[in-house]
Write a protein that holds these residues in place. Structure first.
Motif, short mmCIF file in Angstrom:
data_model
loop_
_atom_site.label_atom_id
_atom_site.label_comp_id
_atom_site.label_asym_id
_atom_site.label_seq_id
_atom_site.Cartn_x
_atom_site.Cartn_y
_atom_site.Cartn_z
N ALA A 17 -69.71 -47.38 -20.87
CA ALA A 17 -70.52 -48.14 -21.83
C ALA A 17 -70.48 -49.63 -21.56
O ALA A 17 -71.49 -50.33 -21.74
N LEU A 18 -69.34 -50.14 -21.10
CA LEU A 18 -69.25 -51.57 -20.80
C LEU A 18 -70.23 -51.96 -19.70
O LEU A 18 -70.92 -52.98 -19.80
N VAL A 19 -70.29 -51.15 -18.67
CA VAL A 19 -71.18 -51.43 -17.55
C VAL A 19 -72.64 -51.29 -17.98
O VAL A 19 -73.48 -52.13 -17.65
N ALA A 57 -79.90 -46.08 -28.57
CA ALA A 57 -79.93 -44.61 -28.67
C ALA A 57 -78.79 -44.00 -27.86
O ALA A 57 -78.09 -43.09 -28.33
N TRP A 58 -78.58 -44.49 -26.66
CA TRP A 58 -77.51 -43.98 -25.80
C TRP A 58 -76.14 -44.26 -26.41
O TRP A 58 -75.26 -43.38 -26.41
N LEU A 59 -75.95 -45.48 -26.95
CA LEU A 59 -74.67 -45.81 -27.56
C LEU A 59 -74.37 -44.95 -28.79
O LEU A 59 -73.22 -44.61 -29.06
N ALA A 78 -70.43 -52.49 -33.21
CA ALA A 78 -70.89 -53.87 -33.33
C ALA A 78 -72.12 -54.11 -32.45
O ALA A 78 -73.09 -54.74 -32.88
N VAL A 79 -72.10 -53.59 -31.22
CA VAL A 79 -73.26 -53.73 -30.33
C VAL A 79 -74.47 -53.01 -30.93
O VAL A 79 -75.58 -53.56 -30.95
N ILE A 80 -74.26 -51.81 -31.45
CA ILE A 80 -75.36 -51.06 -32.06
C ILE A 80 -75.95 -51.83 -33.24
O ILE A 80 -77.17 -51.97 -33.36
N ALA A 81 -75.10 -52.35 -34.11
CA ALA A 81 -75.58 -53.08 -35.30
C ALA A 81 -76.31 -54.35 -34.93
O ALA A 81 -77.42 -54.61 -35.43
N LEU A 82 -75.73 -55.15 -34.05
CA LEU A 82 -76.36 -56.43 -33.69
C LEU A 82 -77.65 -56.24 -32.90
O LEU A 82 -78.64 -56.94 -33.15
#
Length: 107
Positions: A17-19, A57-59, A78-82
């Protein structure tokens, strides 16, 4: 830079996920630069973030596999929300552009 990579790996481990997130942000930045060069600072710049739709969607699928409450799952949420908030704002901007609000928002 190498120290930052080590710190991220120590905290998150080798996580796909980081990449994926980093690569998506690079693609979005390139799109934003191209859109800015072509149109200036208009509401159409929101298109540059549309690559985040598949990312979010993937996350949402990936976060289910993460340990609940872990630093990594909290980071994904946090990434999904922002990104979702940004996509909402950008979608409104692009619709406004398509409806005729094409003047630069900053000059």
């Amino acid at each position: 830079v190498d120290g930052a990579k080590v710190s991220v790996r120590r905290r998150f481990g080798d996580r796909e996920a980081l990449v994926v997130v980093a690569a998506t942000f690079v693609v979005a930045a390139m799109l934003l630069m191209a859109l800015y060069r072509a149109q200036g600072f208009t509401r159409l710049l929101g298109l540059g973030h549309f690559v985040w739709f598949p990312l979010v969607a993937w996350l949402l699928v990936q976060v289910r596999a993460a340990e609940p409450g872990s630093t990594f799952s909290l980071w994904m949420w946090a990434v999904i929300a922002l990104d979702s908030l940004s996509l909402l704002i950008d979608s409104v901007d692009v619709l406004r552009y398509l409806r005729g609000e094409r003047a630069p928002t900053v000059s």
